[in-house]
Design a protein around this motif. Structure first.
Motif, PDB file in Angstrom:
ATOM      1  N   SER A   1       0.798  -1.215   0.000  1.00  0.00           N
ATOM      2  CA  SER A   1       0.000   0.000   0.000  1.00  0.00           C
ATOM      3  C   SER A   1       0.839   1.277   0.000  1.00  0.00           C
ATOM      4  O   SER A   1       1.598   1.556   0.936  1.00  0.00           O
ATOM      5  CB  SER A   1      -0.908  -0.006   1.235  1.00  0.00           C
ATOM      6  OG  SER A   1      -1.518   1.249   1.426  1.00  0.00           O
ATOM      7  N   ALA A   2       0.664   2.072  -1.050  1.00  0.00           N
ATOM      8  CA  ALA A   2       1.319   3.382  -1.087  1.00  0.00           C
ATOM      9  C   ALA A   2       0.668   4.330  -0.094  1.00  0.00           C
ATOM     10  O   ALA A   2       1.328   5.211   0.464  1.00  0.00           O
ATOM     11  CB  ALA A   2       1.242   3.961  -2.498  1.00  0.00           C
ATOM     12  N   THR A   3      -0.627   4.137   0.153  1.00  0.00           N
ATOM     13  CA  THR A   3      -1.324   5.003   1.106  1.00  0.00           C
ATOM     14  C   THR A   3      -0.811   4.780   2.516  1.00  0.00           C
ATOM     15  O   THR A   3      -0.646   5.739   3.288  1.00  0.00           O
ATOM     16  CB  THR A   3      -2.837   4.734   1.050  1.00  0.00           C
ATOM     17  OG1 THR A   3      -3.271   4.695  -0.301  1.00  0.00           O
ATOM     18  CG2 THR A   3      -3.598   5.811   1.797  1.00  0.00           C
ATOM     19  N   ARG A   4      -0.576   3.536   2.869  1.00  0.00           N
ATOM     20  CA  ARG A   4      -0.038   3.224   4.206  1.00  0.00           C
ATOM     21  C   ARG A   4       1.252   4.003   4.445  1.00  0.00           C
ATOM     22  O   ARG A   4       1.430   4.634   5.500  1.00  0.00           O
ATOM     23  CB  ARG A   4       0.205   1.723   4.314  1.00  0.00           C
ATOM     24  CG  ARG A   4       0.723   1.265   5.670  1.00  0.00           C
ATOM     25  CD  ARG A   4       0.937  -0.246   5.696  1.00  0.00           C
ATOM     26  NE  ARG A   4       1.991  -0.663   4.771  1.00  0.00           N
ATOM     27  CZ  ARG A   4       1.871  -1.658   3.899  1.00  0.00           C
ATOM     28  NH1 ARG A   4       0.759  -2.352   3.822  1.00  0.00           N
ATOM     29  NH2 ARG A   4       2.872  -1.961   3.096  1.00  0.00           N
ATOM     30  N   ALA A   5       2.145   3.972   3.486  1.00  0.00           N
ATOM     31  CA  ALA A   5       3.403   4.699   3.631  1.00  0.00           C
ATOM     32  C   ALA A   5       3.172   6.210   3.644  1.00  0.00           C
ATOM     33  O   ALA A   5       3.815   6.940   4.405  1.00  0.00           O
ATOM     34  CB  ALA A   5       4.349   4.319   2.494  1.00  0.00           C
ATOM     35  N   ALA A   6       2.228   6.694   2.829  1.00  0.00           N
ATOM     36  CA  ALA A   6       2.003   8.134   2.711  1.00  0.00           C
ATOM     37  C   ALA A   6       1.487   8.748   4.004  1.00  0.00           C
ATOM     38  O   ALA A   6       1.718   9.937   4.267  1.00  0.00           O
ATOM     39  CB  ALA A   6       1.023   8.415   1.576  1.00  0.00           C
TER      40      ALA A   6
ATOM     41  N   GLY B   1       2.364   7.727   6.980  1.00  0.00           N
ATOM     42  CA  GLY B   1       3.368   7.605   8.013  1.00  0.00           C
ATOM     43  C   GLY B   1       3.383   6.306   8.788  1.00  0.00           C
ATOM     44  O   GLY B   1       4.048   6.204   9.822  1.00  0.00           O
ATOM     45  N   ILE B   2       2.683   5.285   8.298  1.00  0.00           N
ATOM     46  CA  ILE B   2       2.752   3.969   8.931  1.00  0.00           C
ATOM     47  C   ILE B   2       3.934   3.233   8.311  1.00  0.00           C
ATOM     48  O   ILE B   2       3.981   3.015   7.097  1.00  0.00           O
ATOM     49  CB  ILE B   2       1.443   3.190   8.744  1.00  0.00           C
ATOM     50  CG1 ILE B   2       0.312   3.901   9.492  1.00  0.00           C
ATOM     51  CG2 ILE B   2       1.586   1.749   9.234  1.00  0.00           C
ATOM     52  CD1 ILE B   2      -1.058   3.269   9.316  1.00  0.00           C
ATOM     53  N   THR B   3       4.894   2.861   9.138  1.00  0.00           N
ATOM     54  CA  THR B   3       6.178   2.382   8.623  1.00  0.00           C
ATOM     55  C   THR B   3       6.278   0.874   8.475  1.00  0.00           C
ATOM     56  O   THR B   3       7.222   0.384   7.846  1.00  0.00           O
ATOM     57  CB  THR B   3       7.313   2.858   9.540  1.00  0.00           C
ATOM     58  OG1 THR B   3       7.081   2.367  10.876  1.00  0.00           O
ATOM     59  CG2 THR B   3       7.385   4.378   9.573  1.00  0.00           C
ATOM     60  N   GLU B   4       5.327   0.119   9.054  1.00  0.00           N
ATOM     61  CA  GLU B   4       5.405  -1.333   8.898  1.00  0.00           C
ATOM     62  C   GLU B   4       5.328  -1.733   7.429  1.00  0.00           C
ATOM     63  O   GLU B   4       4.575  -1.142   6.654  1.00  0.00           O
ATOM     64  CB  GLU B   4       4.269  -2.038   9.654  1.00  0.00           C
ATOM     65  CG  GLU B   4       4.450  -2.084  11.145  1.00  0.00           C
ATOM     66  CD  GLU B   4       3.673  -1.005  11.856  1.00  0.00           C
ATOM     67  OE1 GLU B   4       3.270  -1.226  13.001  1.00  0.00           O
ATOM     68  OE2 GLU B   4       3.467   0.081  11.244  1.00  0.00           O
TER      69      GLU B   4
ATOM     70  N   ASP C   1      -5.370  -6.199   3.066  1.00  0.00           N
ATOM     71  CA  ASP C   1      -3.927  -6.435   2.998  1.00  0.00           C
ATOM     72  C   ASP C   1      -3.102  -5.188   3.274  1.00  0.00           C
ATOM     73  O   ASP C   1      -1.917  -5.290   3.571  1.00  0.00           O
ATOM     74  CB  ASP C   1      -3.550  -6.988   1.618  1.00  0.00           C
ATOM     75  CG  ASP C   1      -3.966  -8.439   1.433  1.00  0.00           C
ATOM     76  OD1 ASP C   1      -4.453  -9.042   2.402  1.00  0.00           O
ATOM     77  OD2 ASP C   1      -3.805  -8.952   0.308  1.00  0.00           O
ATOM     78  N   ALA C   2      -3.677  -4.015   3.176  1.00  0.00           N
ATOM     79  CA  ALA C   2      -2.947  -2.802   3.528  1.00  0.00           C
ATOM     80  C   ALA C   2      -2.630  -2.759   5.016  1.00  0.00           C
ATOM     81  O   ALA C   2      -1.662  -2.125   5.438  1.00  0.00           O
ATOM     82  CB  ALA C   2      -3.743  -1.562   3.134  1.00  0.00           C
ATOM     83  N   ALA C   3      -3.441  -3.460   5.828  1.00  0.00           N
ATOM     84  CA  ALA C   3      -3.253  -3.485   7.278  1.00  0.00           C
ATOM     85  C   ALA C   3      -2.630  -4.775   7.774  1.00  0.00           C
ATOM     86  O   ALA C   3      -1.974  -4.794   8.810  1.00  0.00           O
ATOM     87  CB  ALA C   3      -4.594  -3.267   7.980  1.00  0.00           C
ATOM     88  N   HIS C   4      -2.835  -5.858   7.045  1.00  0.00           N
ATOM     89  CA  HIS C   4      -2.357  -7.164   7.514  1.00  0.00           C
ATOM     90  C   HIS C   4      -2.349  -8.152   6.357  1.00  0.00           C
ATOM     91  O   HIS C   4      -3.146  -8.059   5.428  1.00  0.00           O
ATOM     92  CB  HIS C   4      -3.270  -7.703   8.617  1.00  0.00           C
ATOM     93  CG  HIS C   4      -4.732  -7.701   8.235  1.00  0.00           C
ATOM     94  ND1 HIS C   4      -5.303  -8.659   7.430  1.00  0.00           N
ATOM     95  CD2 HIS C   4      -5.720  -6.831   8.527  1.00  0.00           C
ATOM     96  CE1 HIS C   4      -6.582  -8.381   7.256  1.00  0.00           C
ATOM     97  NE2 HIS C   4      -6.866  -7.273   7.902  1.00  0.00           N
ATOM     98  N   CYS C   5      -1.450  -9.122   6.414  1.00  0.00           N
ATOM     99  CA  CYS C   5      -1.481 -10.223   5.461  1.00  0.00           C
ATOM    100  C   CYS C   5      -0.808 -11.417   6.104  1.00  0.00           C
ATOM    101  O   CYS C   5      -0.088 -11.297   7.090  1.00  0.00           O
ATOM    102  CB  CYS C   5      -0.806  -9.863   4.146  1.00  0.00           C
ATOM    103  SG  CYS C   5       0.992  -9.809   4.238  1.00  0.00           S
ATOM    104  N   CYS C   6      -1.056 -12.582   5.561  1.00  0.00           N
ATOM    105  CA  CYS C   6      -0.480 -13.807   6.106  1.00  0.00           C
ATOM    106  C   CYS C   6      -0.367 -14.843   5.002  1.00  0.00           C
ATOM    107  O   CYS C   6      -1.030 -14.737   3.961  1.00  0.00           O
ATOM    108  CB  CYS C   6      -1.351 -14.353   7.242  1.00  0.00           C
ATOM    109  SG  CYS C   6      -3.069 -14.672   6.793  1.00  0.00           S
ATOM    110  N   PRO C   7       0.463 -15.859   5.198  1.00  0.00           N
ATOM    111  CA  PRO C   7       0.529 -16.941   4.219  1.00  0.00           C
ATOM    112  C   PRO C   7      -0.827 -17.636   4.113  1.00  0.00           C
ATOM    113  O   PRO C   7      -1.608 -17.635   5.070  1.00  0.00           O
ATOM    114  CB  PRO C   7       1.582 -17.892   4.808  1.00  0.00           C
ATOM    115  CG  PRO C   7       2.334 -17.093   5.800  1.00  0.00           C
ATOM    116  CD  PRO C   7       1.386 -16.079   6.331  1.00  0.00           C
TER     117      PRO C   7
END
Length: 387
Positions: free
Chosen positions: A175-180, A182-185, A300-306
């Motif tokens: 997610s580009a929005t997540r980074a934009a 300021g969420i660094t994970e 998936d912008a907040a969480h993802c898993c196998p």
């Protein structure tokens, strides 16, 4: 759908306005639910084709089907997919070691599991988004977001602008929005990778079967319609740059040849490298909150898993359902509401992410006495509860 570059907004005090960034399962689902409540929604999707032809197959368990029913698409999903209620575990030669009944996480009135072709699911959701009256712009991204106390001003990649009460970021794992905001994970590889392909369904394939061992960690398949399956082989990560995409079919076929049962028939169809997908497994869980101001993450912008317990899409759909429920509850769209969304979702998502990663790690570490069945059973029992 609209071709306008600058989207007109309703006057102050009128209908709230929401921008959804990303037209995958989570973005499409939250769009449909918000429009049902009369909220004005614009959806933008970076891919011009809306990802309508991407992917091989998907396994949907009952808790995912429960949200699809809430969206009003269950009848079409049921007609397109292949329902089943058990999971087989086999030796590499195809000998069935045991068969376990799947837990009906969506309730007794829905199948425990339904496999379907991923493009079919996407098209069903696309049709529902178009029918709900959302304004959709394809081949478009959000280039900048500027927040103040009252909303978010957005500049789009086509030069247009918009003003919104809320932005929902459903733009996926990277997610580009997540980074934009300021969420660094960032997603981290787990050490495993998967080869996938869609293929004709052998008559003997009526459920998911998983073979553990052999040259790969897992070799499995899932029926996705009366005529199709998707098959997959899981191995340790390799350097993707070192694998020529023209050799994808050769690589998957080499691994698949070691397995018996239905695999010889499946392997005959692993011939076109363009139809084989190679992907690393990643994990991600954003901690603390899934929002910054009036921008909130879903899916998936907040969480993802196998996909080791096949819950990725289900968690994304549940996010959309819970967020839409809160946004349409009559509460103020404020810090407390967005934190309540996180607090409600994160224990359940954390359980799924940690269980999914643990199953893979046991295999990477060669743990032979791992309580895999127990972990899956406990996780699925939890998922029977409403999100």
């Amino acid at each position: 759908m609209t071709d306008s570059r600058t989207l007109p907004q309703p006057p102050a005090g009128d209908t709230p306005t929401v921008l959804v960034i990303g037209g995958g399962a989570a973005g499409n689902a939250v769009t449909i639910l918000l429009r049902r409540a009369g909220i004005a929604v614009d959806l933008i999707e970076a891919k011009p084709d809306w990802n309508a032809t991407t992917g091989s197959g998907i396994t949907l368990q009952g808790n995912a089907l429960r949200v699809l029913r809430e969206l009003g698409v269950w009848e079409r999903v049921a007609a397109s997919g292949y329902p089943y209620g058990s999971l087989g575990v086999t030796a590499p030669d195809g000998t069935v070691l045991f068969v376990a009944e799947d837990i009906q996480t969506g309730g007794e009135d829905l199948p425990a599991t339904l496999g379907m072709q991923r493009p079919q699911l996407q098209q069903i959701l696309i049709d529902a988004v178009r029918a709900c009256g959302a304004r959709v712009r394809l081949g478009t991204t959000a280039e900048s977001l500027e927040q103040d106390a009252d909303g978010v001003s957005v500049r789009f990649s086509d030069g247009g602008t918009g003003r919104y009460d809320l932005v929902i970021a459903a733009d996926g794992l990277n997610s580009a929005t997540r980074a934009a905001i300021g969420i660094t994970e960032k997603p981290e590889p787990t050490g495993m990778a998967i080869w996938r392909i869609a293929a004709p369904r052998p008559a003997s394939v009526t459920r998911t079967d998983l073979a553990y061992g052999g040259p790969a960690y897992i070799a499995g398949y899932c029926p996705t319609s009366e005529n199709t399956i998707y098959a997959y082989v899981v191995e340790a990560c390799r350097d993707r740059a070192a694998i020529d995409p023209a050799a994808y079919a050769d690589e998957m076929r080499r691994l698949a040849r070691a397995y018996g049962g239905a695999w010889p028939e499946i392997t005959e169809h692993i011939t076109d490298p363009r139809k084989v997908n190679y992907t690393w497994f990643d994990r991600l869980l954003v901690e603390g909150s899934w929002h910054r101001g009036r921008v909130v993450l879903v899916g998936d912008a907040a969480h993802c898993c196998p996909p080791t317990i096949a819950q990725g899409a289900a968690m994304s759909l549940e996010d959309a359902s819970v967020l839409a429920e809160l946004l349409t509850s009559g509460r103020e769209w404020d810090e407390a509401l967005f934190q309540a969304y996180y607090d409600r979702r994160v224990p359940r998502v954390r359980t799924v992410v940690e269980a999914s990663v643990q199953i893979g790690q046991w295999q990477l570490d060669g743990v032979r006495d791992a309580d895999m069945a127990g972990l899956i059973g406990r996780t699925m029992t939890l998922l029977k509860e409403l999100p």
